[in-house]
Design an enzyme around this catalytic site. Structure first.
Site, mmCIF file in Angstrom:
data_model
loop_
_atom_site.group_PDB
_atom_site.id
_atom_site.type_symbol
_atom_site.label_atom_id
_atom_site.label_comp_id
_atom_site.label_asym_id
_atom_site.label_seq_id
_atom_site.Cartn_x
_atom_site.Cartn_y
_atom_site.Cartn_z
ATOM 1 N N SER A 62 11.221 -8.192 -6.289
ATOM 2 C CA SER A 62 11.544 -6.772 -6.306
ATOM 3 C C SER A 62 10.924 -6.006 -5.137
ATOM 4 O O SER A 62 11.284 -4.862 -4.890
ATOM 5 C CB SER A 62 11.082 -6.145 -7.625
ATOM 6 O OG SER A 62 9.667 -6.221 -7.748
ATOM 7 N N SER B 128 8.033 -11.730 -6.913
ATOM 8 C CA SER B 128 8.449 -10.497 -6.240
ATOM 9 C C SER B 128 7.679 -10.166 -4.968
ATOM 10 O O SER B 128 8.023 -9.207 -4.282
ATOM 11 C CB SER B 128 8.374 -9.311 -7.206
ATOM 12 O OG SER B 128 9.419 -9.397 -8.143
ATOM 13 N N LYS C 259 4.947 -0.097 -1.889
ATOM 14 C CA LYS C 259 6.102 -0.136 -2.785
ATOM 15 C C LYS C 259 6.115 1.089 -3.699
ATOM 16 O O LYS C 259 5.057 1.559 -4.154
ATOM 17 C CB LYS C 259 6.012 -1.434 -3.599
ATOM 18 C CG LYS C 259 7.206 -1.790 -4.457
ATOM 19 C CD LYS C 259 6.945 -3.158 -5.071
ATOM 20 C CE LYS C 259 8.031 -3.602 -6.018
ATOM 21 N NZ LYS C 259 7.729 -4.939 -6.593
#
Length: 527
Positions: free
Chosen positions: A189, A213, A108
């Site tokens: 996220s 997330s 990420k």
């Protein structure tokens, strides 16, 4: 009757249209390949790490990039093939570092890499921040022999900028799409990480979670996600929200692959004090707990607080409970998890304080001439660049966080104490003790909603808050689907119980085989 006939004909036409779209999706020779399968292929010499990485890169360019792509990869590593070539040479010389040797992994874009790639949390403001050092877990990833293939898109600032945000949207990366139905949301996220793993753009990904997330994008994208105990993996070098709740974790198509990555990145980090507690209770190899009979004799409490909101999700849960009992689990129905209604405001207060404190510390550590050194600087940047950064939603969370004091404020201390008491003492720990449980089970979330960048996300089901606020581990596994949209089931427990949860999750996965491969359909056409 005429209307009925017309409806049937229309459904057939739309079904054929969707099938044609599916047929156009190019076949992929590495589809659903696991770590073990890729290692066997490299050991036999039929594939090299370079070839595997190139195949994934080609697939990314075919189905992820471009106007109609998935948009889950925010940046490819320009050094990926060179790294793979060096690892192939090591293998040729008789050195294999472990199960991740030569395996492509993406991370990420809020995790530092001291290489040619950016680390931006999806924000245009952080382009050019030029971090000089790998995050602790990235250094561990490289040591394990994995190939860092690239970085994944995310909900900007890990979904902590606006209360009306669209998950999977960032100023830098724009909107990520769900690989099952492209106009549906991937959740956030760690949206790009969930999509990239599910769509076979790499073997594994790493996401981060403060509350939901990892598990939410794993559920909506039909994969396995492990949210570890806070402290199992270091957070050094990860753009923060909350020192209390933040953790990175593995996301993959199978429990075995996720467990392999989990063990490879554990380690005590002198710069993250939470890891000090983990030294005596963690494992470097969690694959030893992959037991097909891992459900047998396990006492599992059913938490129904996140049920009763969607009848098809409930039906999948009931089928899952039946499968668990058939595998030998002992289910205790309708357990209580304390006064959860008190948690929302307390957690929000906690996160606002910790976000301001942690982000200011992260920004202050960037190179001396970098222009944005505080949260206040970022608020000004967003205002000055509102057309690029705030075309759909604003930054009210940033502004609320900026209004807070420091971590010595009594309001912060009270919020922390309340969250700990309700989620741990009067929540998960109490339920486990009262019923002598090994784990708690609940639906992970909703079917994916239609992406709406104007009004934001639309979901009702979530079981992530209790383990997130407690800092405890949770694992989500595919359990079924609603009209082709994946539904995950979550297992969670108390601190450092990853081994037991992996055994349970693996057994459930093997007994149910519920993952479906995404087909990149343009929209959901209902009968």
């Amino acid at each position: 009757m005429i209307i009925r006939i017309f409806s049937i004909l229309l459904f057939i036409i739309l079904h054929i249209s969707c099938e044609q779209k599916t047929a156009e999706t190019p076949p992929f020779e590495l589809e659903e390949k696991t770590i073990a399968e890729l290692q066997q292929m490299m050991n036999e010499g039929t594939y090299s790490s370079v070839k595997i990485c190139q195949l994934y890169i080609d697939r990314i360019k075919t189905i992820d990039q471009g106007e109609d792509g998935l948009n889950s990869v925010i940046e490819l590593n320009p050094d990926a093939l060179a790294i793979a070539e060096a690892l192939d040479q090591e293998r040729a010389n008789g050195k294999v570092r472990g199960p991740l040797h030569g395996i492509p992994v993406m991370i990420k874009d809020n995790i530092n890499t001291g290489d040619k790639m950016e680390t931006t949390a999806g924000s245009l403001a952080l382009i050019g921040s030029d971090v000089q050092k790998d995050a602790f877990i990235v250094a561990r990833l490289r040591e394990a022999g994995a190939v860092l293939l690239g970085k994944t898109n995310l909900s900007e600032w890990a979904n902590f900028r606006s209360e009306r945000s669209s998950s999977g949207w960032s100023g830098r990366g724009r909107q990520t799409r769900n690989p099952y139905i492209l106009d549906r949301n991937p959740c956030g996220s760690s949206s790009g990480s969930g999509v990239a793993a599910s769509a076979n753009l790499c073997t594994l990904t790493i996401g981060t979670e403060t509350n939901g997330s990892i598990v939410c994008p794993s559920s909506l994208n039909g994969i396995v996600g492990i949210k570890p105990t806070v402290g199992l993996w270091s957070r050094t070098g990860i753009i923060p929200i909350s020192k209390t709740q933040d953790t990175a974790g593995p996301m993959g198509r199978t429990v075995a692959d996720a467990a392999t990555l989990l063990g490879a990145l554990v380690g005590v980090d002198q710069y993250d004090e939470t890891t000090q507690d983990s030294a005596a209770v963690v494992y470097n190899d969690y694959t030893q707990f992959l037991n097909i009979d891992g459900l047998k004799g396990k006492r599992i409490g059913i938490f129904r607080g996140s049920m009763g909101m969607h009848e098809r999700v409930d039906a999948i849960m009931e089928e899952s409970f039946d499968a668990m009992e058939a595998a030998g689990a002992i289910l205790i129905d309708s357990i209580e998890l304390g006064e959860m209604h008190y948690l929302g405001n307390a957690e929000y207060e906690l996160l606002l304080y910790e976000f301001k404190d942690g982000l200011n510390a992260y920004l202050a550590d960037l190179r001396s001439d970098f222009p944005y050194k505080t949260l206040e600087d970022l608020i000004k940047y967003n205002l000055e660049n509102r057309q690029q950064e705030m075309p759909y939603f604003q930054q009210e969370i940033f502004e609320l966080a900026q209004s807070k004091g420091d971590l010595s404020d009594q309001a912060y201390k009270d919020a922390l104490a309340l969250c700990r008491k309700i989620s741990r003492t009067d929540g998960i720990d109490l339920a486990l003790a009262q019923h002598n449980l090994d784990a708690i089970v609940a639906p992970t979330g909703d079917p994916a909603w239609v992406t709406d960048r104007i009004n934001g996300d639309n979901y009702r089901i979530s079981s992530s808050s209790m383990p997130a606020m407690a800092g405890y581990p949770s694992i989500t596994v595919p359990a079924g689907d609603v009209f082709g949209l994946p539904i995950g089931i979550s297992f969670f427990s108390t601190a450092y119980r990853e081994a037991e949860l992996i055994a349970i999750a693996y057994s459930f996965e093997q007994k149910t085989q519920a993952r479906i491969v995404p087909k990149l359909l343009p929209t959901l056409e209902l009968p």
